[in-house]
Scaffold this motif. Sequence first.
Motif, mmCIF file in Angstrom:
data_model
loop_
_atom_site.group_PDB
_atom_site.id
_atom_site.type_symbol
_atom_site.label_atom_id
_atom_site.label_comp_id
_atom_site.label_asym_id
_atom_site.label_seq_id
_atom_site.Cartn_x
_atom_site.Cartn_y
_atom_site.Cartn_z
ATOM 1 N N TYR A 136 0.868 -1.380 0.237
ATOM 2 C CA TYR A 136 -0.118 0.411 0.050
ATOM 3 C C TYR A 136 0.422 1.262 -0.260
ATOM 4 O O TYR A 136 2.326 1.369 0.140
ATOM 5 C CB TYR A 136 -0.295 -0.045 0.773
ATOM 6 C CG TYR A 136 -1.665 -0.690 1.487
ATOM 7 C CD1 TYR A 136 -2.259 -2.201 0.250
ATOM 8 C CD2 TYR A 136 -2.453 -1.468 3.345
ATOM 9 C CE1 TYR A 136 -2.892 -3.031 0.264
ATOM 10 C CE2 TYR A 136 -3.140 -2.722 2.393
ATOM 11 C CZ TYR A 136 -3.244 -3.306 1.596
ATOM 12 O OH TYR A 136 -4.357 -4.656 1.609
ATOM 13 N N GLN A 147 -5.943 13.736 6.516
ATOM 14 C CA GLN A 147 -7.285 13.020 7.369
ATOM 15 C C GLN A 147 -8.407 13.117 6.540
ATOM 16 O O GLN A 147 -9.789 12.854 6.768
ATOM 17 C CB GLN A 147 -8.046 14.831 8.218
ATOM 18 C CG GLN A 147 -7.457 14.820 9.689
ATOM 19 C CD GLN A 147 -5.842 15.374 9.939
ATOM 20 O OE1 GLN A 147 -6.060 16.385 8.250
ATOM 21 N NE2 GLN A 147 -4.877 15.434 9.792
ATOM 22 N N GLU A 148 -8.336 12.554 5.046
ATOM 23 C CA GLU A 148 -9.155 11.677 4.447
ATOM 24 C C GLU A 148 -8.378 10.778 3.747
ATOM 25 O O GLU A 148 -7.595 11.014 3.113
ATOM 26 C CB GLU A 148 -9.897 12.848 3.154
ATOM 27 C CG GLU A 148 -8.572 13.633 2.337
ATOM 28 C CD GLU A 148 -9.728 14.365 1.546
ATOM 29 O OE1 GLU A 148 -10.275 14.420 1.493
ATOM 30 O OE2 GLU A 148 -8.651 15.413 0.592
ATOM 31 N N ARG A 149 -9.178 10.103 3.237
ATOM 32 C CA ARG A 149 -8.595 8.674 2.247
ATOM 33 C C ARG A 149 -8.545 9.371 0.990
ATOM 34 O O ARG A 149 -8.870 10.341 0.267
ATOM 35 C CB ARG A 149 -9.613 7.782 2.065
ATOM 36 C CG ARG A 149 -10.561 7.085 2.555
ATOM 37 C CD ARG A 149 -11.393 6.115 2.943
ATOM 38 N NE ARG A 149 -11.991 5.885 1.084
ATOM 39 C CZ ARG A 149 -12.927 4.734 0.996
ATOM 40 N NH1 ARG A 149 -13.758 4.576 2.077
ATOM 41 N NH2 ARG A 149 -13.380 4.415 0.185
ATOM 42 N N HIS A 150 -7.574 9.072 0.865
ATOM 43 C CA HIS A 150 -6.835 9.585 -0.677
ATOM 44 C C HIS A 150 -7.032 8.569 -1.726
ATOM 45 O O HIS A 150 -7.746 7.620 -1.410
ATOM 46 C CB HIS A 150 -4.848 9.320 -0.897
ATOM 47 C CG HIS A 150 -3.785 9.706 -1.691
ATOM 48 N ND1 HIS A 150 -4.273 9.701 -3.068
ATOM 49 C CD2 HIS A 150 -3.384 10.421 -1.575
ATOM 50 C CE1 HIS A 150 -3.248 10.018 -3.629
ATOM 51 N NE2 HIS A 150 -3.565 11.072 -3.132
ATOM 52 N N THR A 151 -7.086 9.333 -3.519
ATOM 53 C CA THR A 151 -8.014 8.628 -4.459
ATOM 54 C C THR A 151 -6.901 7.299 -4.835
ATOM 55 O O THR A 151 -7.553 7.293 -5.975
ATOM 56 C CB THR A 151 -8.484 9.945 -4.605
ATOM 57 O OG1 THR A 151 -6.940 11.070 -5.139
ATOM 58 C CG2 THR A 151 -9.419 10.964 -3.910
ATOM 59 N N LYS A 158 -5.970 -1.232 -0.365
ATOM 60 C CA LYS A 158 -7.163 -0.291 0.787
ATOM 61 C C LYS A 158 -5.761 1.244 0.402
ATOM 62 O O LYS A 158 -4.434 1.517 -0.004
ATOM 63 C CB LYS A 158 -7.189 -1.041 1.500
ATOM 64 C CG LYS A 158 -5.564 -0.336 2.702
ATOM 65 C CD LYS A 158 -5.630 -0.760 4.236
ATOM 66 C CE LYS A 158 -4.989 -0.447 4.517
ATOM 67 N NZ LYS A 158 -5.609 -0.581 5.825
ATOM 68 N N GLU A 159 -6.838 2.036 0.607
ATOM 69 C CA GLU A 159 -6.990 3.831 0.484
ATOM 70 C C GLU A 159 -5.561 3.082 1.553
ATOM 71 O O GLU A 159 -5.731 2.960 2.402
ATOM 72 C CB GLU A 159 -7.978 4.696 0.449
ATOM 73 C CG GLU A 159 -8.068 4.498 -0.557
ATOM 74 C CD GLU A 159 -9.976 3.470 -1.013
ATOM 75 O OE1 GLU A 159 -9.882 2.490 0.563
ATOM 76 O OE2 GLU A 159 -10.383 3.513 -1.694
ATOM 77 N N ARG A 160 -5.479 5.159 1.827
ATOM 78 C CA ARG A 160 -4.141 5.738 2.464
ATOM 79 C C ARG A 160 -4.187 7.036 2.852
ATOM 80 O O ARG A 160 -5.657 7.497 2.198
ATOM 81 C CB ARG A 160 -3.121 6.004 2.186
ATOM 82 C CG ARG A 160 -2.286 6.641 3.200
ATOM 83 C CD ARG A 160 -0.676 5.077 3.557
ATOM 84 N NE ARG A 160 -0.053 5.799 4.468
ATOM 85 C CZ ARG A 160 0.230 5.643 5.320
ATOM 86 N NH1 ARG A 160 -0.605 4.572 6.002
ATOM 87 N NH2 ARG A 160 0.551 5.754 6.506
ATOM 88 N N VAL A 161 -4.859 7.073 3.939
ATOM 89 C CA VAL A 161 -5.138 7.948 4.452
ATOM 90 C C VAL A 161 -4.162 9.339 4.905
ATOM 91 O O VAL A 161 -3.207 9.204 5.522
ATOM 92 C CB VAL A 161 -5.706 8.753 6.137
ATOM 93 C CG1 VAL A 161 -6.928 9.147 7.161
ATOM 94 C CG2 VAL A 161 -7.237 7.261 6.360
#
Length: 119
Positions: A33, A81-85, A75-78
């Motif tokens: 990831y 403070q938000e999920r990276h796209t 899976k995404e990485r934060v």
Amino acid sequence: MDIINKILLGDCEDILKEVPDNTFDLIFTSPPYADQRKSTYGGIKPDDYVDWFLPKAAEFQRVLKPSGTFILNIKERVVNQERHTYVINLILKMRERGWLWTEEFIWYKKNSYPGKWPK
């Protein structure tokens, strides 16, 4: 039908160049990831992830049979403070290159579950 049981060890971009087109029925990969496995892979930054993965996806697509299945466990990485796209960006780029997208596969294994949980 000839069944080949062989382990190929190395960087998939290098190893797969030696594999003929339309060889595999299934490719299952769980790449690092974003920002993980820094000592092994150098830690791919979320903003660089799509460009890092697409050459691998091109080799996977070439060696996968037209009737084959490709499973990408990611899976995404934060970030901030938000999920990276980067995951959705990767999916969209792969779709542009002819991949089909199925959101989820179900793993049914009665004696244990995926992950580190015993029950």
